[in-house]
Enzyme design. Structure first.
Site, PDB file in Angstrom:
ATOM      1  N   HIS A 292      -7.449   7.359 -14.056  1.00  0.00           N
ATOM      2  CA  HIS A 292      -7.942   8.422 -14.928  1.00  0.00           C
ATOM      3  C   HIS A 292      -6.801   9.214 -15.574  1.00  0.00           C
ATOM      4  O   HIS A 292      -5.941   9.764 -14.873  1.00  0.00           O
ATOM      5  CB  HIS A 292      -8.799   9.429 -14.151  1.00  0.00           C
ATOM      6  CG  HIS A 292      -9.792   8.822 -13.217  1.00  0.00           C
ATOM      7  ND1 HIS A 292     -10.995   8.304 -13.645  1.00  0.00           N
ATOM      8  CD2 HIS A 292      -9.759   8.634 -11.880  1.00  0.00           C
ATOM      9  CE1 HIS A 292     -11.660   7.838 -12.603  1.00  0.00           C
ATOM     10  NE2 HIS A 292     -10.931   8.024 -11.527  1.00  0.00           N
TER      11      HIS A 292
ATOM     12  N   SER B 151      -3.665  14.010  -7.550  1.00  0.00           N
ATOM     13  CA  SER B 151      -4.038  14.326  -8.930  1.00  0.00           C
ATOM     14  C   SER B 151      -3.215  15.486  -9.487  1.00  0.00           C
ATOM     15  O   SER B 151      -2.783  16.373  -8.761  1.00  0.00           O
ATOM     16  CB  SER B 151      -5.521  14.681  -8.995  1.00  0.00           C
ATOM     17  OG  SER B 151      -6.313  13.591  -8.604  1.00  0.00           O
TER      18      SER B 151
ATOM     19  N   ARG C 273       1.619  -0.676 -23.926  1.00  0.00           N
ATOM     20  CA  ARG C 273       2.498  -0.927 -25.066  1.00  0.00           C
ATOM     21  C   ARG C 273       3.938  -1.150 -24.618  1.00  0.00           C
ATOM     22  O   ARG C 273       4.319  -0.788 -23.505  1.00  0.00           O
ATOM     23  CB  ARG C 273       2.442   0.237 -26.067  1.00  0.00           C
ATOM     24  CG  ARG C 273       2.889   1.575 -25.517  1.00  0.00           C
ATOM     25  CD  ARG C 273       2.654   2.696 -26.535  1.00  0.00           C
ATOM     26  NE  ARG C 273       3.025   4.002 -26.013  1.00  0.00           N
ATOM     27  CZ  ARG C 273       4.222   4.571 -26.177  1.00  0.00           C
ATOM     28  NH1 ARG C 273       5.177   3.932 -26.854  1.00  0.00           N
ATOM     29  NH2 ARG C 273       4.475   5.765 -25.684  1.00  0.00           N
TER      30      ARG C 273
ATOM     31  N   ALA D  20      -1.582  16.944  -4.439  1.00  0.00           N
ATOM     32  CA  ALA D  20      -2.116  17.203  -5.776  1.00  0.00           C
ATOM     33  C   ALA D  20      -1.509  18.477  -6.361  1.00  0.00           C
ATOM     34  O   ALA D  20      -1.253  19.450  -5.658  1.00  0.00           O
ATOM     35  CB  ALA D  20      -3.633  17.331  -5.710  1.00  0.00           C
TER      36      ALA D  20
ATOM     37  N   ALA E 250      -5.589  11.160 -10.789  1.00  0.00           N
ATOM     38  CA  ALA E 250      -5.961  11.574 -12.139  1.00  0.00           C
ATOM     39  C   ALA E 250      -5.001  12.633 -12.680  1.00  0.00           C
ATOM     40  O   ALA E 250      -4.605  13.546 -11.974  1.00  0.00           O
ATOM     41  CB  ALA E 250      -7.383  12.136 -12.129  1.00  0.00           C
TER      42      ALA E 250
ATOM     43  N   ASN F  16      -1.700   4.451  -5.248  1.00  0.00           N
ATOM     44  CA  ASN F  16      -2.764   5.190  -5.925  1.00  0.00           C
ATOM     45  C   ASN F  16      -2.143   6.269  -6.800  1.00  0.00           C
ATOM     46  O   ASN F  16      -1.444   7.155  -6.293  1.00  0.00           O
ATOM     47  CB  ASN F  16      -3.711   5.835  -4.927  1.00  0.00           C
ATOM     48  CG  ASN F  16      -4.864   6.537  -5.631  1.00  0.00           C
ATOM     49  OD1 ASN F  16      -5.853   5.921  -6.001  1.00  0.00           O
ATOM     50  ND2 ASN F  16      -4.732   7.852  -5.838  1.00  0.00           N
TER      51      ASN F  16
ATOM     52  N   TYR G 115      11.125  11.830 -20.594  1.00  0.00           N
ATOM     53  CA  TYR G 115      11.978  12.190 -21.728  1.00  0.00           C
ATOM     54  C   TYR G 115      12.487  13.612 -21.571  1.00  0.00           C
ATOM     55  O   TYR G 115      11.708  14.564 -21.448  1.00  0.00           O
ATOM     56  CB  TYR G 115      11.183  12.045 -23.032  1.00  0.00           C
ATOM     57  CG  TYR G 115      11.983  12.271 -24.288  1.00  0.00           C
ATOM     58  CD1 TYR G 115      13.187  11.597 -24.502  1.00  0.00           C
ATOM     59  CD2 TYR G 115      11.524  13.132 -25.274  1.00  0.00           C
ATOM     60  CE1 TYR G 115      13.912  11.796 -25.664  1.00  0.00           C
ATOM     61  CE2 TYR G 115      12.246  13.332 -26.443  1.00  0.00           C
ATOM     62  CZ  TYR G 115      13.436  12.669 -26.634  1.00  0.00           C
ATOM     63  OH  TYR G 115      14.159  12.861 -27.792  1.00  0.00           O
TER      64      TYR G 115
ATOM     65  N   ARG H 247       4.245  23.343  -5.216  1.00  0.00           N
ATOM     66  CA  ARG H 247       3.339  24.184  -6.008  1.00  0.00           C
ATOM     67  C   ARG H 247       3.320  25.583  -5.418  1.00  0.00           C
ATOM     68  O   ARG H 247       3.656  25.793  -4.251  1.00  0.00           O
ATOM     69  CB  ARG H 247       1.928  23.591  -6.024  1.00  0.00           C
ATOM     70  CG  ARG H 247       1.293  23.453  -4.649  1.00  0.00           C
ATOM     71  CD  ARG H 247       0.019  22.641  -4.693  1.00  0.00           C
ATOM     72  NE  ARG H 247      -0.615  22.540  -3.393  1.00  0.00           N
ATOM     73  CZ  ARG H 247      -1.397  21.542  -3.010  1.00  0.00           C
ATOM     74  NH1 ARG H 247      -1.628  20.540  -3.835  1.00  0.00           N
ATOM     75  NH2 ARG H 247      -1.948  21.538  -1.816  1.00  0.00           N
TER      76      ARG H 247
END
Length: 210
Positions: free
Chosen positions: A125, A167, A95, A185, A142, A139, A149, A202
């Site tokens: 995905h 991912s 969109r 990931a 997922a 790449n 924002y 993480r």
């Protein structure tokens, strides 16, 4: 009127799989060898190239789809451009100025807004790509999200060529991931990633017995 439009398309080499379940508004250009599935809606200023396959229940509005594209079921394309030999869907959503470059792939439940997906790149995905410029052969793993924002402004994400985004990654804009880098990931990236770097953001896993 619709019957006359469909007759015109079929004479031009377009295959309409189900004449009784197909909505066409206006006089879009559709190239020879293209196939339009059941339940497809084409609306507004659209241009569809040769040998394009629109699988059932796709919605296309004010968009361009170039030669050789395959649009899998349930995909929505609005105010966007899809270059040659792209595969989209099923159930993806383009969109507001999305551009999918030649040979790229977008898979199931991927949404893209005001973004560019570069040549040969993949987002297969469950991802959201907003206000992002993505280079070639990237790449997108997922569950990746561009957090564009901040509650007041929309901020850009820039991803270079040959980048691997693992991912479950959150890219907190404004941020740049430079070419030839790798994001582990499950990372939340808030700072720019240098070229040829591995970024991991993480918590270390803890296993608590009992």
């Amino acid at each position: 009127v619709i019957s006359l439009q469909v007759d015109r398309l079929e004479k031009g080499g377009v295959v309409i799989e189900n004449r009784s379940n197909f909505c066409l508004y206006g006089l879009p250009a559709i190239g020879k060898g293209s196939r339009i599935g059941s339940g497809v809606v084409i609306k507004g200023e659209c241009r569809i190239g040769r040998n394009v396959v629109l699988y059932p229940h796709c919605f296309v509005e004010n968009s361009r789809i170039d030669d050789g594209c395959v649009i899998l079921p349930g995909s929505v394309i609005r105010d966007s451009v899809v270059e040659k030999n792209v595969q989209l869907g099923p159930y993806c959503h383009l969109r507001s100025g999305a551009l999918v470059c030649q040979g790229a792939k977008m898979g199931n439940f991927v949404e893209m807004k005001k973004s560019v997906l570069g040549r040969g790149s993949k987002a297969m995905h469950l991802s959201y790509l907003g206000d992002a410029t993505i280079g070639r052969k990237v790449n997108i793993g997922a569950g990746t999200i561009t957090c564009n924002y901040d509650g007041k402004n929309k901020n850009p994400t820039r991803i270079g060529d040959h980048v691997f985004i693992g991912s479950g990654t959150e890219l907190v804009a404004p941020v740049t991931v430079n070419s030839d880098s790798y994001v582990g990931a499950g990372s939340t990236i808030t700072e720019d990633v240098p070229r040829h770097a591995l970024a991991v953001a993480r918590q270390r896993q803890k296993n608590i017995p009992g």
